[in-house]
Enzyme design. Structure first.
Site, short mmCIF file in Angstrom:
data_model
loop_
_atom_site.label_atom_id
_atom_site.label_comp_id
_atom_site.label_asym_id
_atom_site.label_seq_id
_atom_site.Cartn_x
_atom_site.Cartn_y
_atom_site.Cartn_z
N HIS A 70 48.75 54.03 -14.21
CA HIS A 70 48.50 53.02 -13.16
C HIS A 70 48.28 51.63 -13.77
CE1 HIS A 70 48.25 56.28 -10.27
NE2 HIS A 70 47.34 56.88 -11.00
N ASP A 244 44.06 53.60 -6.80
CA ASP A 244 44.51 53.66 -8.20
C ASP A 244 45.48 52.55 -8.54
OD1 ASP A 244 43.17 55.73 -9.45
OD2 ASP A 244 44.51 57.27 -8.68
#
Length: 345
Positions: A70, A244
């Site tokens: 991420h 995220d």
């Protein structure tokens, strides 16, 4: 191990998911005391979540990393991986020829289902919610659930919300996706192509809003504004599953399982950055079933070799030899981008 690799496992690593050290040893793994020894002994580091700052010094230059990253939401980690010349592949951007994300899908399924379970819990009065039962009972109205995004997370959330007899709306910009959802839900969900005004109207009347927006490898767009959240009834719940990737709700900020919620604009926010961690055993079994075939290829040939031979892994590349090779991440942080194909050739 069966493929000739030495596998080091941190002692106690599997306990939270119900896997003992003895099980790893029986499978041929070498259990070592601390994470330092895992990092010192291994060429390839396999994790679930992205490295946290206290782990940075454990990496040595040129090591390989295979995990969820991420990076579009974490400039510091991106720069660290480049500085330390870590070759990395992000689970969430491994992409097959049909456009699916095989290593993200199992966790998206878990997170989508869990988001409704969590929202239903936090609608309860003792949790600071409005005191609503998601499905109501005969003679009372069911709660209204608005889901922003009709991908894997949104679809799984809708399945559970409908199963709990809530009134469900799914907003998605793809007519093709909505047609698919219309078939599988057989008219039981309200399916809407959103614009700003329509999104605002659906958020305002919702008891639960679930943010389920994904842009492959990129930072999530803020589709639900603070003003929209403020228009909701006090005690309503928002769950931002996109947290995220930076979150798609303006008022969202990451939380943890030990402190999962906070109240902003009178609305309960559930923004846990690792929702599947709450069901660790299910999540472990689902994730490792998906990652193992790719992990074996990487262990056999290294990240560069595996990515050269496997297009899906090539699309998952994030950093190579000090270069950032993910264009969406480069755009998110205004960093220079290098085409992975050039480096691999």
């Amino acid at each position: 191990v069966h493929h000739g690799n030495d596998v080091y496992v941190q002692a106690g690593a599997g306990e939270g998911a119900g896997f003992s050290d003895e099980e790893y040893e029986e499978a041929g793994g070498r259990v070592v005391e601390g994470p330092e020894e895992v990092f010192e002994s291994s060429e390839l580091i396999v994790k679930v979540k992205e490295p946290v700052p206290e782990e940075y010094d454990r990496f040595r230059e040129g090591q390989q990393l295979f995990t969820y990253l991420h990076l579009a939401a974490d400039k510091g980690l991106t720069e660290f991986l480049m500085e330390r010349k870590i070759n990395s592949i992000a689970y969430e951007t491994v992409e097959t020829s049909d456009g699916s994300l095989p290593l993200l899908t199992p966790m998206s399924e878990v997170a989508g289902r869990m988001s409704v379970q969590a929202a239903a819990h936090h609608l309860e009065s003792p949790q600071g919610g409005a005191g609503l039962l998601l499905g109501g009972v005969p003679g009372t109205p069911a709660a209204k659930v608005t889901i922003i995004g009709g991908g894997v997370v949104g679809t799984e959330a809708a399945k559970i919300a409908l199963g709990m007899r809530a009134l469900v709306s799914v907003l998605d910009i793809s007519p093709k996706r909505l047609a698919y959802l219309s078939d599988i839900f057989e008219g039981r969900a309200d399916l809407v192509i959103p614009n700003r005004a329509r999104t605002a109207a659906y958020v305002k009347q919702a008891d639960v809003v679930i943010g389920a927006v994904l842009v492959h490898g990129a930072k999530a767009p803020k589709l639900v504004t603070r003003e929209m959240v403020a228009s909701m009834r006090p005690g309503s719940v928002v769950a931002d599953v996109a947290i995220d990737q930076g979150g798609c709700i303006e008022t969202a900020r990451p939380t943890t399982h030990s402190d999962p919620t906070y109240v902003e604009e009178g609305v309960v926010h559930y923004c846990v950055a690792n929702i599947p961690g709450a069901v660790a055993r299910t999540s472990t079994l689902a994730l490792t079933s998906a990652t193992l075939p790719y992990l074996i290829r990487i262990a056999d040939k290294g990240i560069e070799g595996a990515a050269t031979e496997d297009e899906a892994l090539a699309k998952g590349l994030s950093t190579l030899g000090g270069d950032l090779v993910s264009e969406p991440v480069a755009e998110a942080h205004d960093l220079s981008y290098t085409d992975a194909e050039k480096l691999l050739s």
